[in-house]
Scaffold this active site. Structure first.
Site, PDB file in Angstrom:
ATOM      1  N   ASP A  46      23.217  -5.319  -4.139  1.00 35.11           N
ATOM      2  CA  ASP A  46      22.678  -3.652  -4.426  1.00 35.11           C
ATOM      3  C   ASP A  46      21.326  -3.898  -4.880  1.00 35.11           C
ATOM      4  O   ASP A  46      20.839  -3.072  -5.858  1.00 35.11           O
ATOM      5  CB  ASP A  46      23.683  -3.125  -5.588  1.00 35.11           C
ATOM      6  N   LYS A 204     -19.525   9.677  -5.541  1.00 42.01           N
ATOM      7  CA  LYS A 204     -18.424  10.486  -4.940  1.00 42.01           C
ATOM      8  C   LYS A 204     -17.937  11.506  -5.716  1.00 42.01           C
ATOM      9  O   LYS A 204     -17.782  11.292  -6.905  1.00 42.01           O
ATOM     10  CB  LYS A 204     -17.368   9.414  -4.089  1.00 42.01           C
ATOM     11  N   ARG A 206     -14.803  14.314  -5.706  1.00 39.61           N
ATOM     12  CA  ARG A 206     -13.400  14.567  -4.964  1.00 39.61           C
ATOM     13  C   ARG A 206     -13.261  16.184  -5.294  1.00 39.61           C
ATOM     14  O   ARG A 206     -13.286  16.579  -6.338  1.00 39.61           O
ATOM     15  CB  ARG A 206     -12.231  13.753  -5.521  1.00 39.61           C
ATOM     16  N   ASP A 234      -7.273  -0.171  -1.946  1.00 40.83           N
ATOM     17  CA  ASP A 234      -5.948   0.233  -1.626  1.00 40.83           C
ATOM     18  C   ASP A 234      -5.839   0.853   0.054  1.00 40.83           C
ATOM     19  O   ASP A 234      -5.414  -0.291   0.831  1.00 40.83           O
ATOM     20  CB  ASP A 234      -5.206   1.551  -2.449  1.00 40.83           C
ATOM     21  N   GLY A 237      -9.968   3.986   2.433  1.00 48.23           N
ATOM     22  CA  GLY A 237     -10.571   5.364   2.712  1.00 48.23           C
ATOM     23  C   GLY A 237     -12.115   5.202   2.198  1.00 48.23           C
ATOM     24  O   GLY A 237     -13.090   5.607   2.786  1.00 48.23           O
TER      25      GLY A 237
END
Length: 338
Positions: A46, A204, A206, A234, A237
């Site tokens: 499990d 940048k 967003r 990550d 991008g």
């Protein structure tokens, strides 16, 4: 000098190759074999995690090597359960060596009704019986204050500086360090100082999470070999977009030095197809086969630094000495950067 004969290492399943490399480096330093403590860390049907330590650890100085990378929850639970097993086995001291500290990006309340998960994880680590944490490049420095135990935060910038000085030794006059956002300027400035290079910033903005509306380059990057430096990559991008913007502004080459290569989802494909000439990551997170075989991704080792830091903690000597390039040069000499 402690009365304990030797430090003892134990590893979970998150990054066994790194743990093995650390043990090997420590064996070289000590002139005797330091292996990983024999234990099993496995799962029931499990998916409950079970730990059994096969060696006597009573009165020992134990170091658990376990980054809390993907799958973050499983690896975190392994760390907590290993600590509990060691504490109940009368270990004298338990240090968690967490090369990549998961949940570090949740270090503040970004909006209403959101958690500060990094603090919750810190509480869990302390309650499990861990008495000290050794980590690398925390996403935010204030996370050290989330713990009520000592936290040693190592930096990858001395390792990166050694690598850059080797890779670009005849072109250092053309190198420019770039921060991919305003929040990472301090990290980029630190590396720029080490290699005596100028600094630029990619600003940048967003519209919403996961989408980048606009990027602006602050600084003249024309004719420069740009080195983007950050702590986490990550999905890649933002990194790939920043590389494109730098090339549009006249950069001749773009390279990236990222401490923790999370590289989830389409990251490897994006990096392979991007204008970036190379991405350098550390082995703080175990690299799967697609990352190892990517033509423009390179992995630099952290085992020499972690091995020396563990020995310094065990000896009761300075860990901050490892922040200096001069200290690391002999540790890495003849291995990768001779």
């Amino acid at each position: 000098m402690p009365s304990i004969i030797e430090p003892k290492l134990i590893s979970g399943n998150a990054n066994l190759p790194l743990a093995t490399s650390i043990a090997r480096r420590m064996s070289m330093h000590r002139g005797m074999n330091i292996g990983l403590v024999d234990a099993r860390v496995e799962r029931f049907n499990d998916q409950e995690i079970f730990v059994e330590v096969y060696e006597n650890v009573r009165g020992e100085d134990m170091f658990i090597i376990q980054p809390t990378s993907n799958p973050a929850n499983d690896n975190l639970m392994e760390l907590l359960i290993m600590s509990d097993a060691l504490r109940r086995s009368s270990a004298a001291r338990i240090t968690a060596v967490i090369p990549y500290f998961g949940y570090a990006r949740q270090d503040r309340r970004s909006k209403a009704r959101t958690p500060i998960s990094a603090k919750l994880v810190a509480n869990m680590i302390v309650e499990s019986g861990i008495e000290r944490v050794l980590t690398m490049d925390l996403h935010a420095a204030q996370i050290q204050g989330f713990f009520d135990i000592p936290v040693d935060n190592l930096y990858a910038s001395p390792i990166f500086a050694l690598d850059i000085l080797h890779q670009f030794k005849d072109q250092l006059g053309d190198v420019m360090v770039v921060s991919p956002d305003v929040g990472g300027v301090a990290r980029a400035r630190e590396l720029a100082k080490r290699i005596n290079a100028p600094l630029a910033i990619v600003d940048k903005r967003r519209e919403k999470p996961g989408e980048i509306a606009e990027m602006t380059v602050i600084g003249d990057v024309s004719g420069k070999k740009c080195i983007i430096v950050d702590d986490i990559c990550d999905t890649a991008g933002t990194l790939c977009k920043a590389a494109e913007v730098l090339m549009e502004h006249g950069a001749t080459e773009v390279h990236s030095y990222i401490t923790h290569g999370v590289l989830s989802g389409p990251a490897v494909e994006r990096i392979t197809n991007s204008v970036m000439k190379s991405l350098v990551v550390t082995d703080s997170i175990h690299a799967p086969e697609p990352v190892k075989s990517a033509p423009n991704i390179r992995i630099v080792p952290t085992a020499p630094m972690f091995a020396q830091a563990i020995l310094n903690i065990w000896n009761g000597t300075s860990v901050s000495s490892l922040f200096e390039t001069e200290t690391l040069t002999p540790i890495y000499e003849g291995m990768y950067y001779a």
